[in-house]
Design a protein around this motif. Structure first.
Motif, PDB file in Angstrom:
ATOM      1  N   GLN A   1      42.883  54.478  29.957  1.00  0.00           N
ATOM      2  CA  GLN A   1      41.707  53.624  29.900  1.00  0.00           C
ATOM      3  C   GLN A   1      40.855  53.747  31.157  1.00  0.00           C
ATOM      4  OE1 GLN A   1      43.601  49.782  29.024  1.00  0.00           O
ATOM      5  NE2 GLN A   1      42.801  49.917  26.939  1.00  0.00           N
ATOM      6  N   ARG A   2      41.536  53.813  32.313  1.00  0.00           N
ATOM      7  CA  ARG A   2      40.761  53.907  33.552  1.00  0.00           C
ATOM      8  C   ARG A   2      41.595  54.558  34.647  1.00  0.00           C
ATOM      9  NH1 ARG A   2      37.592  49.005  36.771  1.00  0.00           N
ATOM     10  NH2 ARG A   2      36.636  50.331  38.366  1.00  0.00           N
ATOM     11  N   ILE A   3      40.973  55.414  35.440  1.00  0.00           N
ATOM     12  CA  ILE A   3      41.578  55.985  36.653  1.00  0.00           C
ATOM     13  C   ILE A   3      40.769  55.469  37.837  1.00  0.00           C
ATOM     14  CG2 ILE A   3      42.066  58.102  37.928  1.00  0.00           C
ATOM     15  CD1 ILE A   3      42.517  59.491  35.267  1.00  0.00           C
ATOM     16  N   TYR A   4      41.426  54.783  38.734  1.00  0.00           N
ATOM     17  CA  TYR A   4      40.722  54.043  39.776  1.00  0.00           C
ATOM     18  C   TYR A   4      40.377  54.874  41.017  1.00  0.00           C
ATOM     19  CZ  TYR A   4      41.555  49.677  37.284  1.00  0.00           C
ATOM     20  OH  TYR A   4      41.550  48.668  36.349  1.00  0.00           O
ATOM     21  N   TYR A   5      41.017  56.029  41.184  1.00  0.00           N
ATOM     22  CA  TYR A   5      40.778  56.801  42.411  1.00  0.00           C
ATOM     23  C   TYR A   5      40.534  58.268  42.077  1.00  0.00           C
ATOM     24  CZ  TYR A   5      42.606  52.727  44.891  1.00  0.00           C
ATOM     25  OH  TYR A   5      42.804  51.467  45.384  1.00  0.00           O
ATOM     26  N   ALA A   6      39.727  58.906  42.914  1.00  0.00           N
ATOM     27  CA  ALA A   6      39.465  60.336  42.780  1.00  0.00           C
ATOM     28  C   ALA A   6      40.340  61.102  43.769  1.00  0.00           C
ATOM     29  CB  ALA A   6      37.983  60.624  43.054  1.00  0.00           C
ATOM     30  N   GLU A   7      40.364  62.411  43.629  1.00  0.00           N
ATOM     31  CA  GLU A   7      41.133  63.248  44.555  1.00  0.00           C
ATOM     32  C   GLU A   7      40.611  63.067  45.981  1.00  0.00           C
ATOM     33  OE1 GLU A   7      41.235  67.293  43.264  1.00  0.00           O
ATOM     34  OE2 GLU A   7      42.143  66.816  41.324  1.00  0.00           O
ATOM     35  N   GLY A   8      41.528  62.967  46.918  1.00  0.00           N
ATOM     36  CA  GLY A   8      41.164  62.767  48.314  1.00  0.00           C
ATOM     37  C   GLY A   8      41.180  61.318  48.757  1.00  0.00           C
ATOM     38  N   ALA A   9      41.281  60.391  47.807  1.00  0.00           N
ATOM     39  CA  ALA A   9      41.278  58.964  48.161  1.00  0.00           C
ATOM     40  C   ALA A   9      42.618  58.561  48.767  1.00  0.00           C
ATOM     41  CB  ALA A   9      40.983  58.120  46.930  1.00  0.00           C
ATOM     42  N   VAL A  10      42.556  57.659  49.743  1.00  0.00           N
ATOM     43  CA  VAL A  10      43.749  57.096  50.362  1.00  0.00           C
ATOM     44  C   VAL A  10      44.029  55.743  49.718  1.00  0.00           C
ATOM     45  CG1 VAL A  10      44.778  56.259  52.517  1.00  0.00           C
ATOM     46  CG2 VAL A  10      43.318  58.299  52.541  1.00  0.00           C
ATOM     47  N   VAL A  11      45.273  55.546  49.256  1.00  0.00           N
ATOM     48  CA  VAL A  11      45.628  54.303  48.578  1.00  0.00           C
ATOM     49  C   VAL A  11      46.787  53.639  49.308  1.00  0.00           C
ATOM     50  CG1 VAL A  11      44.859  55.182  46.347  1.00  0.00           C
ATOM     51  CG2 VAL A  11      47.243  55.430  46.997  1.00  0.00           C
ATOM     52  N   GLN A  12      46.887  52.343  49.165  1.00  0.00           N
ATOM     53  CA  GLN A  12      47.983  51.587  49.735  1.00  0.00           C
ATOM     54  C   GLN A  12      49.127  51.467  48.728  1.00  0.00           C
ATOM     55  OE1 GLN A  12      48.004  50.568  52.993  1.00  0.00           O
ATOM     56  NE2 GLN A  12      46.084  51.727  53.047  1.00  0.00           N
ATOM     57  N   GLY A  13      50.310  51.250  49.225  1.00  0.00           N
ATOM     58  CA  GLY A  13      51.440  51.044  48.347  1.00  0.00           C
ATOM     59  C   GLY A  13      51.223  49.823  47.466  1.00  0.00           C
ATOM     60  N   GLY A  14      51.454  49.967  46.172  1.00  0.00           N
ATOM     61  CA  GLY A  14      51.238  48.875  45.227  1.00  0.00           C
ATOM     62  C   GLY A  14      49.842  48.822  44.646  1.00  0.00           C
ATOM     63  N   ALA A  15      48.950  49.710  45.100  1.00  0.00           N
ATOM     64  CA  ALA A  15      47.575  49.703  44.594  1.00  0.00           C
ATOM     65  C   ALA A  15      47.538  50.153  43.129  1.00  0.00           C
ATOM     66  CB  ALA A  15      46.689  50.618  45.441  1.00  0.00           C
ATOM     67  N   LEU A  16      46.683  49.522  42.325  1.00  0.00           N
ATOM     68  CA  LEU A  16      46.501  49.895  40.930  1.00  0.00           C
ATOM     69  C   LEU A  16      45.767  51.234  40.873  1.00  0.00           C
ATOM     70  CD1 LEU A  16      46.653  49.172  37.904  1.00  0.00           C
ATOM     71  CD2 LEU A  16      44.489  47.954  38.184  1.00  0.00           C
ATOM     72  N   VAL A  17      46.377  52.240  40.248  1.00  0.00           N
ATOM     73  CA  VAL A  17      45.751  53.568  40.229  1.00  0.00           C
ATOM     74  C   VAL A  17      45.342  54.003  38.821  1.00  0.00           C
ATOM     75  CG1 VAL A  17      46.837  54.407  42.349  1.00  0.00           C
ATOM     76  CG2 VAL A  17      48.058  54.621  40.192  1.00  0.00           C
ATOM     77  N   VAL A  18      46.106  53.599  37.806  1.00  0.00           N
ATOM     78  CA  VAL A  18      45.800  54.005  36.437  1.00  0.00           C
ATOM     79  C   VAL A  18      46.037  52.831  35.499  1.00  0.00           C
ATOM     80  CG1 VAL A  18      46.399  55.538  34.509  1.00  0.00           C
ATOM     81  CG2 VAL A  18      46.448  56.420  36.847  1.00  0.00           C
ATOM     82  N   GLU A  19      45.151  52.701  34.511  1.00  0.00           N
ATOM     83  CA  GLU A  19      45.348  51.714  33.463  1.00  0.00           C
ATOM     84  C   GLU A  19      45.396  52.454  32.141  1.00  0.00           C
ATOM     85  OE1 GLU A  19      42.795  48.041  32.473  1.00  0.00           O
ATOM     86  OE2 GLU A  19      43.397  47.754  34.567  1.00  0.00           O
ATOM     87  N   MET A  20      46.422  52.164  31.358  1.00  0.00           N
ATOM     88  CA  MET A  20      46.533  52.851  30.080  1.00  0.00           C
ATOM     89  C   MET A  20      46.982  51.885  28.989  1.00  0.00           C
ATOM     90  SD  MET A  20      49.944  55.191  30.710  1.00  0.00           S
ATOM     91  CE  MET A  20      49.989  55.745  29.008  1.00  0.00           C
TER      92      MET A  20
END
Length: 502
Positions: free
Chosen positions: A479-498
């Motif tokens: 349904q949604r991908i929250y980050y693009a390649e190269g993005a820095v994310v924190q542990g526990g961050a929402l990255v994909v919704e399906m």
């Protein structure tokens, strides 16, 4: 490094190796090499000066590895005969001389089951595992480097360099062996370092330091030395039982399990040692001893009593009355471990100081003496045993180390207002995929609207020089991908919704 066992794996594994190399070293070049099954990793330490003098300082065996990175190193190797040691040392010197090499350096080899050895690479620097060579030779390798850099000739003769005793080093990593060595980031809230004869700790961190995604997960090196290998193993085991790191997950329990393993004691240590012996065994979780629950309860109650002592005239009755209520002098605490709940009843006795009656899950109470020896060390005595533990209590979690094993007990948390108001279902949780650790998104392999299969790789996260694949838990639609390649994310961050496939 990637092991490729069939043609279909080659291109994906090649791409992964190139990404890791480019991220770590700025160069995506990779090499194709023959794979040796169950070899040993043997390396030879050399010193070479500007006057043409080169000596080798014996070998280090670095065969026990995870992700093709060393976690246990020792010297000398039980696999080498004096003749083979001399042959490998001579080859190492010959290679260094052919390269006109000057400095301390290490020649790495693979040794197969037929005692044939193969040149792997040369590390033109001082390595992580150099302390084991220092301990068995009595030489300070950094001092020798400074002499060489100053233009002085080596004051060492090959025939006089004879190793004495046995040294073992283990690397303490911030990672979770039970979760495929997933890196662990966060704040180190406590670091208890073992001390004693023949024990050395080289560390770059202390309590209060933050472990981030940007560096290698190694926190410290624990090195032991003894006259013989069995004594060194026993010293290693004892040192690991006196080591505790709070705040992040570490591999201390795995290292302790290795030190206890009969195959390690026998010196049967090929590079696939962990896989060969199913270490860590993720299917079998360590049982929770009663001693751990007793220690957790004593720690919490004593902290509450100290809080009352600091605020004797507090207007808050729950603080001024302390931990004892109208329950006959007994307090009940609830802990959760591996999704199982435990009830611990505790009350003080009048017979002796620091003595408690403790009942676990309403079983017959046992008398326990809990002596707090310092801020984190607790000595638990029962009628039949005595055990030292390291404990750190936080608001909703208690971390304990006992006999080289780490335990995390959860305490009851108050309900979150948002969850209570809006409700939460298992299906809703499954729709959201989160980053298991802080890191950088290095590859996005799905797009919004894609129909994906269960276990299909959606994103690849890189942290601490390692990659981790985020996969679909079931067949469904992105349904949604929250980050693009190269993005820095924190542990526990929402990255994909399906959504589950209809």
């Amino acid at each position: 490094m990637r092991v490729v066992e069939n043609e279909a794996e080659f291109l994906p594994q090649l791409a992964g190796a190139q990404r890791e190399a480019l991220a770590a070293f700025g160069d995506g070049t990779v090499f194709l090499e023959r794979y040796l099954q169950q070899p040993r990793h043997i390396e030879i330490q050399i010193l070479a000066d500007t006057h043409g003098n080169i000596v080798h300082l014996g070998e280090r065996e670095c065969s026990i590895q995870r992700r093709h990175q060393k976690i246990v190193e020792e010297s000398p190797s039980i696999a080498l005969t004096p003749t083979l040691r001399a042959q490998m040392g001579a080859v190492a010197i010959r290679i260094a001389r052919a390269a006109n090499y000057v400095n301390a350096g290490t020649l790495e080899f693979m040794l197969d089951s037929d005692q044939q050895f193969y040149f792997l690479e040369m590390n033109t620097r001082l390595q992580v595992e150099h302390p084991v060579t220092e301990l068995v030779t009595g030489l300070d390798l950094v001092r020798q480097q400074l002499y060489i850099a100053s233009g002085e000739p080596l004051d060492l003769q090959q025939e006089k360099l004879t190793p004495r005793g046995h040294a073992i080093e283990v690397r303490l990593y911030a990672e979770d062996p039970q979760q495929q060595f997933l890196p662990s980031t966060g704040l180190i809230t406590g670091f208890i370092s073992p001390v004693g004869p023949g024990v050395r700790v080289d560390s770059g961190v202390a309590a209060g330091d933050e472990i981030s995604q940007y560096y290698d997960p190694m926190l410290a090196k624990l090195i032991v030395y003894a006259e013989q290998r069995p004594a060194a193993i026993a010293r290693l085991r004892a040192a690991l039982e006196r080591c505790a790191i709070f705040g992040v997950t570490t591999n201390i329990s795995l290292l302790h399990a290795i030190s206890l393993h009969p195959a390690f004691y026998a010196g049967e240590t090929p590079t696939n040692f962990l896989e060969l012996h199913s270490l860590p065994d993720t299917k079998i979780q360590p049982e929770l001893p009663d001693t751990i629950l007793a220690a957790a309860a004593i720690t919490v109650v004593k902290q509450d009593m100290q809080d009352v002592a600091r605020m004797p005239h507090s207007p808050n009755p729950w603080q001024s009355l302390g931990p004892w209520r109208t329950t006959g002098g007994e307090r009940t605490l609830t802990y959760t471990y591996q999704e199982q709940e435990y009830q611990v009843g505790i009350r003080p006795t009048t017979q002796r100081l620091e003595s408690w009656l403790i009942s676990i899950d309403q079983r017959e109470p046992m008398e326990v003496i809990g002596l707090v020896e310092n801020e984190n060390r607790l000595l638990i005595k029962t009628q039949h045993s005595q055990q030292a533990l390291y404990v750190q209590a936080q608001q909703y979690e208690i971390q304990l180390f006992m006999a080289g094993q780490q335990y995390r007990l959860e305490r009851t948390r108050p309900p979150e207002i948002a969850s209570a108001a809006h409700g939460s279902s298992q299906l809703q949780k499954q729709k959201s995929l989160t980053a298991p650790m802080a890191g950088t998104i290095v590859k996005v392999q799905a797009q919004e609207g894609d129909i994906v299969e269960a276990r299909q790789v959606l994103l690849i996260l890189s942290a601490m020089k390692m990659e981790h694949a985020i996969t679909a838990p079931y067949a469904g639609k992105i349904q949604r991908i929250y980050y693009a390649e190269g993005a820095v994310v924190q542990g526990g961050a929402l990255v994909v919704e399906m959504a589950e496939e209809e």
